[in-house]
Design an enzyme around this catalytic site. Structure first.
Site, PDB file in Angstrom:
ATOM      1  N   PRO A 222       0.665  -1.256   0.123  1.00 23.12           N
ATOM      2  CG  PRO A 222       0.096  -0.595   2.244  1.00 23.12           C
ATOM      3  CD  PRO A 222       0.826  -1.889   1.675  1.00 23.12           C
ATOM      4  CG  ASN A 223      -0.743   3.931   1.323  1.00 22.58           C
ATOM      5  OD1 ASN A 223      -1.750   4.847   0.739  1.00 22.58           O
ATOM      6  ND2 ASN A 223      -0.286   3.436   2.575  1.00 22.58           N
TER       7      ASN A 223
ATOM      8  CE1 TYR B 194       9.438   4.743   2.371  1.00 24.93           C
ATOM      9  CE2 TYR B 194       7.851   6.670   2.922  1.00 24.93           C
ATOM     10  CZ  TYR B 194       8.132   5.574   3.124  1.00 24.93           C
ATOM     11  OH  TYR B 194       7.504   5.006   4.756  1.00 24.93           O
TER      12      TYR B 194
ATOM     13  NE  ARG C 274       3.823   6.745   1.914  1.00 23.94           N
ATOM     14  CZ  ARG C 274       4.150   5.386   2.448  1.00 23.94           C
ATOM     15  NH1 ARG C 274       4.773   4.643   1.314  1.00 23.94           N
ATOM     16  NH2 ARG C 274       3.974   4.971   3.388  1.00 23.94           N
TER      17      ARG C 274
ATOM     18  CD  GLU D  90       9.741  -7.494   5.601  1.00 23.56           C
ATOM     19  OE1 GLU D  90       9.034  -8.745   5.674  1.00 23.56           O
ATOM     20  OE2 GLU D  90      10.030  -6.673   6.019  1.00 23.56           O
TER      21      GLU D  90
ATOM     22  CB  ALA E 125       1.333   0.225   6.017  1.00 25.72           C
TER      23      ALA E 125
ATOM     24  CG  HIS F 122      11.656  -2.969   4.556  1.00 28.82           C
ATOM     25  ND1 HIS F 122       9.232  -1.955   4.346  1.00 28.82           N
ATOM     26  CD2 HIS F 122      11.403  -3.835   4.993  1.00 28.82           C
ATOM     27  CE1 HIS F 122       9.149  -3.206   4.821  1.00 28.82           C
ATOM     28  NE2 HIS F 122       9.740  -4.747   5.689  1.00 28.82           N
ATOM     29  CG  LEU F 123      11.718   2.535  -0.922  1.00 20.96           C
ATOM     30  CD1 LEU F 123      10.392   3.269  -1.541  1.00 20.96           C
ATOM     31  CD2 LEU F 123      12.063   2.432  -2.070  1.00 20.96           C
TER      32      LEU F 123
ATOM     33  CG  ASN G   6       8.499  -2.380   0.068  1.00 21.26           C
ATOM     34  OD1 ASN G   6       7.615  -2.115   1.663  1.00 21.26           O
ATOM     35  ND2 ASN G   6       8.904  -1.094  -0.510  1.00 21.26           N
TER      36      ASN G   6
ATOM     37  NE  ARG H 170      10.376   5.518   8.375  1.00 23.15           N
ATOM     38  CZ  ARG H 170       9.174   5.622   7.484  1.00 23.15           C
ATOM     39  NH1 ARG H 170       9.009   4.153   6.729  1.00 23.15           N
ATOM     40  NH2 ARG H 170       8.058   6.639   7.825  1.00 23.15           N
TER      41      ARG H 170
HETATM   42  C1  DQA Z   1       8.165   1.084   3.842  1.00 22.11           C
HETATM   43  C2  DQA Z   1       8.208   1.233   5.477  1.00 22.11           C
HETATM   44  C3  DQA Z   1       7.192   0.483   5.775  1.00 22.11           C
HETATM   45  O1  DQA Z   1       6.998   0.926   7.512  1.00 22.11           O
HETATM   46  C4  DQA Z   1       5.982   1.758   5.394  1.00 22.11           C
HETATM   47  O2  DQA Z   1       4.826   1.675   6.405  1.00 22.11           O
HETATM   48  C5  DQA Z   1       5.982   1.642   3.726  1.00 22.11           C
HETATM   49  C6  DQA Z   1       7.198   2.137   3.683  1.00 22.11           C
HETATM   50  C7  DQA Z   1      10.101   1.196   3.105  1.00 22.11           C
HETATM   51  O3  DQA Z   1       9.555   0.971   2.051  1.00 22.11           O
HETATM   52  O4  DQA Z   1      10.587   1.762   3.955  1.00 22.11           O
HETATM   53  O5  DQA Z   1       4.810   1.807   3.267  1.00 22.11           O
HETATM   54  O6  DQA Z   1       7.882  -0.400   3.241  1.00 22.11           O
END
Ligand code: DQA
Length: 148
Positions: free
Chosen positions: A9-10, A22, A17, A97, A76, A99-100, A73, A106
């Site tokens: 998501p997102n 990011y 964003r 897995e 959330a 993550h950016l 990825n 964080r």
């Molecule tokens: C994320 C990290 C997650 O905590 C966050 O909710 C995201 C992006 C990242 O790629 O850094 O949407 O997965």
């Protein structure tokens, strides 16, 4: 060899964003870079994104036989989704897995990943390059497994 690169998501909003976290690249630009890395590795990638937890669960649950590995990825859902963790376990397809951002650096609610324990490993904090690193990791894992 075929790898599914799955985005949660997102991530469709990347580019606009929270660019301080990011970056300015869009998801399309990041997926183009992954496709280029895939060509260099001699593998095929399918890149997809969904905001819907159920759609992601269904996609993972039905990908066995179609793809050899997954780079995910979960965004959330990383921190909330037992269903995604169970789908990754159930599908039997090796998953990395990514993550950016560095989720350990964080907010504390991002420190726990429910999904990482179902994966071969996790890569976090390298911006768009996390996807290429994840792709290299899963391809290396699969190639090493094949020669055993
Ligand atoms: C994320 C990290 C997650 O905590 C966050 O909710 C995201 C992006 C990242 O790629 O850094 O949407 O997965």
């Amino acid at each position: 060899m075929k790898i599914l690169v799955l985005n949660g998501p997102n991530l469709d909003l990347l580019g606009k964003r929270e660019p301080d976290i990011y970056g300015h690249a869009t998801l399309n630009e990041m997926m183009t870079a992954v496709e280029e890395r895939a060509a260099g590795l001699g593998v095929e990638v399918i890149c997809e994104q969904s905001n819907d937890e159920g759609a992601l669960v269904t996609r993972i649950g039905h990908c066995s036989g179609e793809v050899d590995g997954i780079v995910i990825n979960p965004a959330a859902y990383t921190h909330t989704s037992v269903a995604l963790r169970d789908a990754i376990k159930a599908c039997g397809v090796p998953c990395v897995e990514v993550h950016l951002s560095n989720i350990q650096a964080r907010e504390s609610f991002r420190h726990e990943s429910l999904t990482a324990g179902a994966c071969v490993g996790q890569i976090s904090g390298f911006g768009g390059m996390s996807y290429s690193l994840g792709l290299e990791a899963v391809v290396d894992y699969l190639r090493r497994k094949d020669t055993k």
